[in-house]
Write a protein that holds these residues in place. Structure first.
Motif, PDB file in Angstrom:
ATOM      1  N   THR A   1       0.836  -1.202   0.000  1.00  8.16           N
ATOM      2  CA  THR A   1       0.000   0.000   0.000  1.00  8.16           C
ATOM      3  C   THR A   1       0.868   1.248   0.000  1.00  8.16           C
ATOM      4  N   ASP A   2       1.853   1.309   0.903  1.00 11.28           N
ATOM      5  CA  ASP A   2       2.714   2.491   0.982  1.00 11.28           C
ATOM      6  C   ASP A   2       3.542   2.649  -0.285  1.00 11.28           C
ATOM      7  N   PHE A   3       4.040   1.524  -0.800  1.00 17.30           N
ATOM      8  CA  PHE A   3       4.858   1.549  -2.007  1.00 17.30           C
ATOM      9  C   PHE A   3       4.064   2.111  -3.190  1.00 17.30           C
ATOM     10  N   SER A   4       2.837   1.617  -3.370  1.00 11.07           N
ATOM     11  CA  SER A   4       2.007   2.074  -4.484  1.00 11.07           C
ATOM     12  C   SER A   4       1.529   3.512  -4.268  1.00 11.07           C
ATOM     13  N   LYS A   5       1.271   3.854  -3.017  1.00 10.78           N
ATOM     14  CA  LYS A   5       0.864   5.236  -2.708  1.00 10.78           C
ATOM     15  C   LYS A   5       1.973   6.210  -3.090  1.00 10.78           C
ATOM     16  N   GLN A   6       3.194   5.862  -2.723  1.00 11.83           N
ATOM     17  CA  GLN A   6       4.340   6.721  -3.031  1.00 11.83           C
ATOM     18  C   GLN A   6       4.506   6.890  -4.544  1.00 11.83           C
ATOM     19  N   ASN A   7       4.417   5.783  -5.273  1.00 11.87           N
ATOM     20  CA  ASN A   7       4.582   5.852  -6.727  1.00 11.87           C
ATOM     21  C   ASN A   7       3.436   6.594  -7.403  1.00 11.87           C
ATOM     22  N   THR A   8       2.218   6.451  -6.862  1.00  6.29           N
ATOM     23  CA  THR A   8       1.074   7.173  -7.419  1.00  6.29           C
ATOM     24  C   THR A   8       1.264   8.673  -7.256  1.00  6.29           C
TER      25      THR A   8
ATOM     26  N   GLN B   1       3.972  10.262  -6.954  1.00  2.31           N
ATOM     27  CA  GLN B   1       5.041  10.768  -7.806  1.00  2.31           C
ATOM     28  C   GLN B   1       4.505  11.134  -9.183  1.00  2.31           C
ATOM     29  N   GLU B   2       3.442  10.460  -9.603  1.00  4.95           N
ATOM     30  CA  GLU B   2       2.863  10.699 -10.926  1.00  4.95           C
ATOM     31  C   GLU B   2       1.717  11.712 -10.893  1.00  4.95           C
ATOM     32  N   PHE B   3       0.941  11.705  -9.803  1.00  4.94           N
ATOM     33  CA  PHE B   3      -0.248  12.556  -9.713  1.00  4.94           C
ATOM     34  C   PHE B   3      -0.227  13.313  -8.381  1.00  4.94           C
ATOM     35  N   GLU B   4      -0.201  14.629  -8.459  1.00  2.00           N
ATOM     36  CA  GLU B   4      -0.086  15.440  -7.251  1.00  2.00           C
ATOM     37  C   GLU B   4      -1.350  15.425  -6.412  1.00  2.00           C
ATOM     38  N   SER B   5      -2.489  15.220  -7.063  1.00  2.00           N
ATOM     39  CA  SER B   5      -3.757  15.304  -6.331  1.00  2.00           C
ATOM     40  C   SER B   5      -4.757  14.304  -6.878  1.00  2.00           C
ATOM     41  N   LEU B   6      -5.819  14.084  -6.104  1.00  2.00           N
ATOM     42  CA  LEU B   6      -6.905  13.214  -6.545  1.00  2.00           C
ATOM     43  C   LEU B   6      -7.536  13.745  -7.820  1.00  2.00           C
ATOM     44  N   GLU B   7      -7.670  15.048  -7.908  1.00  2.00           N
ATOM     45  CA  GLU B   7      -8.288  15.660  -9.090  1.00  2.00           C
ATOM     46  C   GLU B   7      -7.492  15.349 -10.353  1.00  2.00           C
ATOM     47  N   LYS B   8      -6.141  15.416 -10.248  1.00  2.00           N
ATOM     48  CA  LYS B   8      -5.316  15.136 -11.430  1.00  2.00           C
ATOM     49  C   LYS B   8      -5.414  13.676 -11.839  1.00  2.00           C
ATOM     50  N   PHE B   9      -5.513  12.789 -10.847  1.00  2.00           N
ATOM     51  CA  PHE B   9      -5.657  11.378 -11.189  1.00  2.00           C
ATOM     52  C   PHE B   9      -6.997  11.118 -11.874  1.00  2.00           C
ATOM     53  N   ILE B  10      -8.077  11.711 -11.339  1.00  2.86           N
ATOM     54  CA  ILE B  10      -9.413  11.513 -11.932  1.00  2.86           C
ATOM     55  C   ILE B  10      -9.441  12.046 -13.364  1.00  2.86           C
ATOM     56  N   ASN B  11      -8.827  13.216 -13.585  1.00  2.00           N
ATOM     57  CA  ASN B  11      -8.784  13.772 -14.940  1.00  2.00           C
ATOM     58  C   ASN B  11      -8.034  12.841 -15.889  1.00  2.00           C
ATOM     59  N   TYR B  12      -6.918  12.282 -15.401  1.00  2.00           N
ATOM     60  CA  TYR B  12      -6.128  11.345 -16.202  1.00  2.00           C
ATOM     61  C   TYR B  12      -6.952  10.112 -16.544  1.00  2.00           C
ATOM     62  N   TRP B  13      -7.692   9.614 -15.579  1.00  4.60           N
ATOM     63  CA  TRP B  13      -8.528   8.432 -15.781  1.00  4.60           C
ATOM     64  C   TRP B  13      -9.647   8.713 -16.781  1.00  4.60           C
ATOM     65  N   ASN B  14     -10.303   9.856 -16.620  1.00  2.00           N
ATOM     66  CA  ASN B  14     -11.486  10.156 -17.447  1.00  2.00           C
ATOM     67  C   ASN B  14     -11.143  10.505 -18.887  1.00  2.00           C
TER      68      ASN B  14
ATOM     69  N   ALA C   1      -4.074   5.993  -2.230  1.00  7.67           N
ATOM     70  CA  ALA C   1      -3.203   7.152  -2.447  1.00  7.67           C
ATOM     71  C   ALA C   1      -3.801   8.455  -1.934  1.00  7.67           C
ATOM     72  N   PHE C   2      -5.132   8.571  -2.006  1.00  3.99           N
ATOM     73  CA  PHE C   2      -5.753   9.852  -1.672  1.00  3.99           C
ATOM     74  C   PHE C   2      -6.819   9.739  -0.587  1.00  3.99           C
ATOM     75  N   ASP C   3      -6.856   8.572   0.085  1.00  5.06           N
ATOM     76  CA  ASP C   3      -7.751   8.351   1.234  1.00  5.06           C
ATOM     77  C   ASP C   3      -9.234   8.507   0.906  1.00  5.06           C
ATOM     78  N   ALA C   4      -9.593   8.260  -0.354  1.00  6.82           N
ATOM     79  CA  ALA C   4     -11.016   8.288  -0.712  1.00  6.82           C
ATOM     80  C   ALA C   4     -11.713   7.088  -0.080  1.00  6.82           C
ATOM     81  N   PRO C   5     -13.013   7.196   0.223  1.00  8.21           N
ATOM     82  CA  PRO C   5     -13.731   6.058   0.826  1.00  8.21           C
ATOM     83  C   PRO C   5     -13.651   4.830  -0.081  1.00  8.21           C
ATOM     84  N   PRO C   6     -13.446   3.641   0.486  1.00  7.32           N
ATOM     85  CA  PRO C   6     -13.377   2.424  -0.340  1.00  7.32           C
ATOM     86  C   PRO C   6     -14.740   2.087  -0.929  1.00  7.32           C
TER      87      PRO C   6
END
Length: 759
Positions: A605-612, A614-627, A668-673
């Motif tokens: 979990t920590d390893f993947s969180k750290q790598n995530t 490094q690629e995405f500064e925020s939850l918003e940037k990750f969601i935009n990348y996904w969408n 990575a961003f502590d969103a509800p599971p």
């Protein structure tokens, strides 16, 4: 002034003024290493490689000095530690540091350090004479040492550690040492080093008749057809136990010189026929004192013997150190990985319930023939040795297959089993798990054991980088050593291994790098907990000589050697085969071989969180990348390449029902599971499906269920329409027509994905 200006205006003119030739003796920006491949960030991202500002050589194969330059903001001494470290790596006797005002000289032979002016830099002959003064070499010894490497147009030059190994060996032989050993990790070019040593000693006239000895045919053939090719018609491979004295370089198996029938063809030559014997994989074959093959070395006792191995052996029966002496040079696995010449690796330790807890079978359990089973406690050492749990074999095959499906189903894989019988059963289980690819090509999975006559041909195809099949090689002991498989990406171990030597050899099957064909790292799937051997001090260093060298007659009675055991072949163990005992994977642990040569456990979990992050500064940037990416499966593969361990995380019970998107958002961003089922129910509540009629709505509802069960990949793959229950609606073309054509169908799928991830 910058460092480059300092070099241009002061250092280069100073050393050229003293007679160092820019074309033949000065190497600038000399690259030493390639830079470690960093598994923690990206499979193909390398650390910065090491390079020396100047390497000065008296002759091409005789480097003498390292110079490290610094800009004028640095003190004159600031580069001396770096120069010293590089000099130690390259076996160079003199190290210098300069900022343009003068030089700091460190003499690594006598340990003195001094400051000199720019005009006082030593000339080539001055440094050479100082070096010779320390070495005290005779003229004959000097001629041997100065013999150049073999080099032809287009051929490779030695890497730094190969050059050190070759030079040390040649010098040792030149100065009269008759027994010596080189220890070099698998994949670092032992055969190339052996060739260069033999070539220089042969061309210098120091050694005229030379024997290269190995215990496996593939080792001899790889040498003859590879690095040894330049010897041409001066070289022969001993075959049919026929010795022809007309040659000068001999390549032979032990078995060709001394056979099981007690014949000894090697005696056709006089004891002083060979001047040099190079023993490949010297931890095997003739390593034991009482070995039948040791007779060869004892007969040609007057020759110089050079042992080469990745894994020197030291135990009660075998001592490489007692025979060859301490290694004159060691280049370890960790050094090779750190320098970027060997592939880094990840270990997945897989815990199976019947392995982790002792097993006592209930009375109602019988073997496959209906016989009662001995009532006792069984453990992992029993499995596949004397008791077979078929469900366990099937589970191991399934997990190997899952790993390949998650990563690359055509990744070259070696599966190590307990014995030949176990390898046969594992082959069967793997074929059943991969029946689709076996149907396409029966050689997708091949058993490679000594009892199968086609194994040599299969192995040759397996190690050929241009040949796809076989993909999975299932073996017991045969592939533990001497197999140069440059593209092996997966090593699965389902065998109890107690020997450090055997374990190191097995790991060596995956350490070779071939970035041009995508081989940048490898994975060890450990089903037996043998990766605990990484923690032993002798795993990546020279073994301690534990042999008792006291005369045997002086040993106390309880330490005296036992009488030889009866060599009558034992009856094969009759295995009890049980089909009714279930086996379950209850935990998995991922470990990485780090920069310090330690196998460290990583928190997924920590390893993947750290790598995530490094690629995405925020939850918003990750969601935009996904969408913004239409194909979510491609996004998932991209995340895997960025070192985000989605597949490993999904194997954990608490994450099994989560979508990849929610998994990343949560860790990575502590969103509800959120589970896939929750997302499906939300889509139904929004009444998205009501805009579609009849069969179209039914098909989308089925796709939603497929997503709930298996993930977004099921929706995006149109091949799913060829299977049940979609066959009830006709073929793929009929289903697409229900939506009004292909574009309309793809639009519906895109809208469905949008609704799934809308909240």
């Amino acid at each position: 002034m910058t460092e480059e200006e300092i070099k241009l205006r002061f250092i280069t003119p100073a050393i050229e003024k003293m007679g160092w030739d820019r074309n033949t003796q000065i190497s600038m920006e000399y690259k030493i290493t390639d830079g470690r491949i960093n598994l923690k960030q990206n499979h193909i991202k390398r650390s910065e490689f090491k390079k020396a500002d100047y390497l000065l050589s008296y002759k091409p194969n005789l480097p003498l000095a390292i110079i490290e330059a610094k800009d004028e903001t640095h003190n004159i001494r600031d580069g001396i530690e770096q120069a010293k470290n590089y000099a130690q790596m390259l076996d160079v006797p003199f190290a210098y540091s300069s900022n343009g005002s003068g030089f700091i000289e460190l003499d690594l032979i006598n340990g003195t350090q001094r400051q000199i002016s720019l005009d006082e830099f030593p000339s080539p002959s001055c440094l050479w004479q100082r070096y010779l003064g320390y070495k005290n070499l005779s003229q004959k010894e000097l001629e041997i040492i100065q013999e150049p490497y073999f080099y032809a147009q287009g051929s490779k030059s030695p890497r730094y550690y190969q050059q050190v190994a070759i030079n040390r060996a040649v010098e040792a032989v030149a100065t009269g040492k008759n027994r010596l050993m080189l220890v070099m990790a698998t994949g670092t070019g032992k055969t190339y080093v052996a060739f260069q040593i033999i070539h220089r000693l042969y061309k210098s006239g120091a050694k005229k008749k030379i024997l290269f000895l190995a215990d496996r045919n593939i080792l001899v053939d790889q040498s003859r057809d590879g690095d040894f090719v330049p010897f041409g018609n001066k070289m022969t491979k001993v075959e049919n136990r026929h010795l022809d004295s007309a040659y000068e370089i001999y390549l032979s198996l032990y078995q060709q010189l001394v056979g099981d029938d007690e014949s000894e063809p090697f005696r056709e030559f006089s004891p002083d026929f060979f001047d040099l014997i190079v023993i490949d994989e010297c931890h095997r074959g003739s390593a034991k004192e009482d070995s039948q093959w040791r007779k060869i070395l004892e007969y040609f006792n007057s020759a110089t013997h050079i042992g080469m191995t990745a894994t020197p052996k030291e135990d009660k029966e075998v001592s490489n150190i007692s025979y060859f002496g301490e290694p004159i040079y060691t280049y370890s696995l960790n050094q090779g990985i750190d320098d970027g010449f060997l592939a880094p690796f990840r270990v997945v330790r897989i815990g199976i319930d019947v392995d982790l807890f002792e097993l006592r079978l209930p009375k109602e359990i019988f073997d496959e023939y209906g016989n009662e089973i001995e009532d006792r406690v069984y453990n992992i050492k029993d499995y596949d040795r004397n008791i077979v749990l078929t469900k366990r074999t099937e589970l191991v095959a399934k997990r190997i297959t899952e790993f390949l499906k998650q990563n690359d189903r055509f990744a070259k894989t070696i599966v190590f089993c307990v014995d030949i019988e176990h390898a046969g059963r594992m082959c069967e289980a793997l074929r059943n798990e991969n029946s689709d690819l076996v149907a396409q090509n029966a050689d997708y999975i091949v058993q490679m054991t000594g009892d199968i006559t086609t194994t040599p041909a299969s192995l040759e195809k397996f190690i050929d980088i241009d040949t796809i099949y076989p993909v999975i090689a299932v073996t017991s002991k045969l592939l533990t050593t001497g197999v140069d498989c440059k593209t092996c990406k997966v090593i699965a171990i389902d065998s109890n291994i107690g020997s450090i030597t055997e374990f190191r050899q097995i790991i060596g099957r995956g350490t070779r790098l071939r970035e041009d064909v995508g081989k940048t790292h490898f994975t060890i799937l450990d089903f037996r907990g043998v990766s605990r051997l990484f923690a032993k001090a002798e795993f990546d260093g020279n073994p301690v000589n534990e042999q008792d060298i006291r005369p045997k007659e002086n040993l106390p009675a309880f330490e005296k050697p036992k009488e030889p055991k009866n060599d009558t072949p034992k009856e094969p163990i009759k295995k009890v085969i049980i089909k009714g005992v279930e086996a379950t994977i209850i935990n998995e642990q991922v470990q990485i071989f780090d920069e310090n040569g330690k196998l460290i456990t990583i928190n997924l979990t920590d390893f993947s969180k750290q790598n995530t992050k490094q690629e995405f500064e925020s939850l918003e940037k990750f969601i935009n990348y996904w969408n913004k990416n239409d194909r979510k499966n491609a996004v998932i593969n991209e995340l895997l390449n960025k070192g985000i361990l989605i597949d490993e995380l999904k194997n954990q019970q608490k994450f099994k029902e989560m979508d990849e998107f929610d998994l990343i958002c949560h860790i990575a961003f502590d969103a509800p599971p959120r589970t896939r089922r929750e997302r499906v129910e939300n889509v139904k509540k929004q009444d998205f499906l009501s805009k579609y009629q009849n069969k179209a709505r039914e098909i989308l509802t089925i796709l939603l269920e497929k997503y709930a069960n298996s993930g977004i990949g099921e929706i995006e793959n149109t091949k799913i329409l060829e299977n049940d229950p979609f066959r009830n609606y006709g073929g793929v073309s009929e289903i697409i027509d229900i939506f009004g054509g292909k574009d309309s169908y793809l639009k519906a799928i895109k809208e469905l994905e949008y609704e799934i991830y809308a909240a």
